[in-house]
Scaffold this active site. Structure first.
Site, short mmCIF file in Angstrom:
data_model
loop_
_atom_site.label_atom_id
_atom_site.label_comp_id
_atom_site.label_asym_id
_atom_site.label_seq_id
_atom_site.Cartn_x
_atom_site.Cartn_y
_atom_site.Cartn_z
N LYS A 152 1.47 4.97 5.98
CA LYS A 152 0.64 4.92 7.13
C LYS A 152 1.41 4.90 8.42
O LYS A 152 2.58 4.74 8.41
CB LYS A 152 -0.18 3.85 6.96
CG LYS A 152 0.39 2.23 7.11
CD LYS A 152 -0.28 1.41 7.43
CE LYS A 152 -0.10 0.46 8.72
NZ LYS A 152 0.53 -0.50 8.61
N ASP A 181 -1.31 3.04 0.73
CA ASP A 181 -2.04 1.82 1.52
C ASP A 181 -1.42 0.81 0.78
O ASP A 181 -1.83 0.47 -0.61
CB ASP A 181 -3.37 1.49 1.31
CG ASP A 181 -4.02 0.53 2.26
OD1 ASP A 181 -3.27 -0.53 2.02
OD2 ASP A 181 -4.57 0.55 3.23
N HIS A 182 -0.01 -0.05 0.88
CA HIS A 182 0.35 -0.58 -0.10
C HIS A 182 -0.32 -1.89 -0.70
O HIS A 182 -0.13 -2.27 -1.60
CB HIS A 182 1.88 -1.25 0.39
CG HIS A 182 1.72 -2.36 1.57
ND1 HIS A 182 1.55 -2.13 2.53
CD2 HIS A 182 1.82 -3.63 1.01
CE1 HIS A 182 1.56 -3.43 3.33
NE2 HIS A 182 1.97 -4.41 2.48
N GLU A 220 -0.78 -13.89 8.99
CA GLU A 220 0.81 -13.78 8.78
C GLU A 220 1.42 -14.66 9.34
O GLU A 220 0.97 -15.08 10.64
CB GLU A 220 1.36 -12.14 9.09
CG GLU A 220 0.75 -11.12 8.37
CD GLU A 220 1.54 -9.98 8.64
OE1 GLU A 220 2.76 -9.82 8.21
OE2 GLU A 220 0.76 -9.16 9.50
N HIS A 244 -5.76 -1.80 5.66
CA HIS A 244 -5.64 -2.73 4.40
C HIS A 244 -7.22 -3.37 4.33
O HIS A 244 -7.47 -3.72 3.38
CB HIS A 244 -4.52 -3.90 4.80
CG HIS A 244 -3.27 -3.15 5.17
ND1 HIS A 244 -2.98 -2.01 4.33
CD2 HIS A 244 -2.25 -3.53 5.81
CE1 HIS A 244 -1.54 -1.78 4.62
NE2 HIS A 244 -1.24 -2.54 5.54
C1 BG6 Z 1 1.87 -3.66 7.09
C2 BG6 Z 1 1.90 -3.73 8.51
O1 BG6 Z 1 1.17 -2.36 6.88
O2 BG6 Z 1 1.50 -4.59 6.29
C3 BG6 Z 1 2.49 -5.10 9.29
O3 BG6 Z 1 2.15 -2.53 9.31
C4 BG6 Z 1 2.17 -6.20 8.11
O4 BG6 Z 1 2.24 -5.14 10.40
C5 BG6 Z 1 2.15 -5.64 6.82
O5 BG6 Z 1 3.10 -7.15 8.35
C6 BG6 Z 1 1.78 -6.99 5.95
O6 BG6 Z 1 1.86 -6.81 4.65
P1 BG6 Z 1 2.13 -7.71 3.50
O7 BG6 Z 1 2.04 -7.08 2.01
O8 BG6 Z 1 2.78 -8.71 3.80
O9 BG6 Z 1 0.63 -8.37 3.54
#
Ligand code: BG6
Length: 492
Positions: A152, A181-182, A220, A244
């Site tokens: 993305k 989209d991880h 976060e 997400h």
């Molecule tokens: C990413 C964002 O896709 O997801 C980041 O670009 C964010 O800004 C991250 O910190 C959060 O991922 P996770 O897996 O730590 O919740």
């Protein structure tokens, strides 16, 4: 066949993502027996590197970031020898002959059948041009399958996403495009489907008759880190909500698919976005809140305001926090608010979905002696993975007193669950697009996001609520729920 030999080309092969996520995932997959014995990886990047240096870089990355240790030199050599590196200017179509030769050489060396996975771990502005150049350079005329894995953000708004889609489709038809989209690779996100459709307990109650509201939080602790050049023009809306958060919403709200195949699942997810109420610019202030962090303390450590972070332009009105009240106007969800919330520099790292059930009629146990809670189902996604169910029960040993109790299941206690990138790379190699975002999802997500973005861009500072670092966001985000008689439950 799940273990077909393949050649993988990683654009951005010496970059941060390769180092932190892709190499560790490949290594763990390899050690767990999920990769075929026969494969090759070619890292592509701008700066020149010798093969041996690249393999050392690979090793360092794995030592530092992988959850599987290198413990056998012979075994390591047989893995590392499959990795090579090529430096080209990826924007120059003329250099792709060289790339084709390098891939073909690896394929020959390892007798690979011609399946190719192209992974774009590069800046978004390069997605389209790399896809085009791959075709122009003849790399897409291979013998086996070809797939394009793309990170993305996919576009900055609907129009740019559509242009990118057209550009990519000239080289890779939609069924060959794997948009990452991880969040969809996370264990507990994948578990939402199982939880809902393998249990009569929840699915029968999963609607507006029994659910009063749904809350989705992705909080976060980190700030903008060193990513201001990207983040300051994306904002939390594009960075987290467009992808997400809306993916979590779809997983929670979709109807049961007719089958567990990618098409059937995507069909149902897309329907959620079609029913998602779109806000016009003039509705935005009523339903959406955005904020920016000021200085504060996190874990007793002082942290600077967003405006003092490295590379943030003076006076930036970019948001680092978004909250919203969303509605899905269909039979199942009519009238149920979905509250969403995401931000940087919040009090803790926590991604959770909370399903709050309607209360029982307010007599019998509702009185001053009792502090009853609503029934809650908490789906903990990250960092803790698990489920918790809140109920009310008699306080042990005390007559007439009722208290909330919690049943808690931990999914990652004593178990080392896979990293999102492990499951996603494995799925891409197996040709399973279930947990990737398809074009319709992306385009509908932008259609929802665009008017909000426009309203905020026009109104600028006026719409920006400051919040202290280390808090749970601006009070305006609490007010969204207060108005309806609810409160944020998370982090539970
Ligand atoms: C990413 C964002 O896709 O997801 C980041 O670009 C964010 O800004 C991250 O910190 C959060 O991922 P996770 O897996 O730590 O919740």
């Amino acid at each position: 066949n799940s273990k077909e030999p393949f050649a993988m080309v990683i654009f951005g092969g010496a970059g941060d993502l390769a180092q932190r996520k892709l190499f560790p995932a490949l290594y763990t997959l390899h050690r767990s027996g999920f990769l075929p014995d026969n494969f090759s990886v070619l890292g592509v990047g701008r700066s020149p590197r010798e093969t041996e240096d690249y393999r050392q870089f690979l090793r360092n990355a794995i030592t530092q970031f992988a959850r599987t240790e290198v413990d056998n030199e012979e075994e390591w050599s047989s893995f590392a020898e499959r990795f090579d590196y090529l430096s080209i200017d990826v924007t120059d179509a003329g250099t792709y002959d060289e790339l084709e030769r390098a891939v073909a050489e690896q394929e020959k060396q390892f007798s690979l059948p011609g399946n190719r996975l192209f992974y774009l771990a590069v800046a978004p502005k390069l997605f389209g041009v790399v896809a085009e150049n791959l075709k122009a350079g003849g790399l897409t005329e291979n013998n086996g399958w070809k797939r394009l894995v793309i990170e993305k953000p996919f576009g900055r708004d609907y129009l740019s996403a559509e242009a990118l889609q057209e550009q990519i489709n000239r080289s890779f038809p939609e069924e060959e495009v794997y948009r990452i989209d991880h969040y969809l690779g996370k264990e507990m996100v994948q578990n939402i489907e199982v939880l809902r459709f393998a249990n009569s307990l929840f699915e029968n109650l999963w609607n507006n008759r029994y659910i009063s509201n749904v809350q989705i939080t992705a909080a976060e602790i980190v700030g903008v880190e060193n990513r201001a050049s990207y983040y300051d023009s994306a904002g939390a809306l594009r960075d987290m909500v467009q992808n997400h958060i809306l993916q979590l919403l779809m997983m929670v709200a979709m109807e049961p698919p007719s089958h567990l195949n990618p098409e059937a699942i995507h069909d149902e997810k897309v329907k959620v976005l079609r029913s998602l109420r779109r806000y016009e610019e003039h509705d935005v202030s009523q339903y959406m809140v955005r904020g920016q962090y000021t200085g504060g303390f996190i874990d007793d450590k002082e942290v600077p305001p967003y405006l003092n972070e490295e590379n943030v332009p003076e006076g930036s009105t970019n948001e680092t926090f978004v909250a919203g009240k969303l509605y899905i106007d269909n039979f199942r969800w009519s009238g149920v608010p979905f509250y969403i919330r995401t931000g940087k520099r919040m009090a803790e790292k926590s991604t959770e979905v909370v399903i709050q059930f309607r209360d029982v009629p307010k007599h019998l146990y509702f009185n001053k002696d009792n502090n009853l809670g609503s029934n809650l189902l908490v789906i903990k996604i990250n960092p803790e993975e698990g489920l918790a169910l809140q109920m009310n029960a008699k306080k042990p040993g005390v007559a007439n007193q009722v208290v909330p109790i919690m049943m808690d299941f931990c999914n990652n206690c004593g178990v080392d669950t896979p990293e999102a990138y492990e499951s996603l790379i494995r799925d891409a190699l197996e040709g399973d697009r279930t947990f990737f975002t398809n074009w319709e999802e992306v385009s509908l997500a932008w259609r929802f996001i665009d008017p909000i973005r426009q309203a905020w861009d026009q109104e600028g500072e006026e719409t920006l609520a400051p919040y202290e670092s280390g808090s749970y966001g601006p009070k305006e985000a609490d007010a969204l729920l207060d108005q309806d008689g609810f409160q944020w439950v998370s982090p539970y």
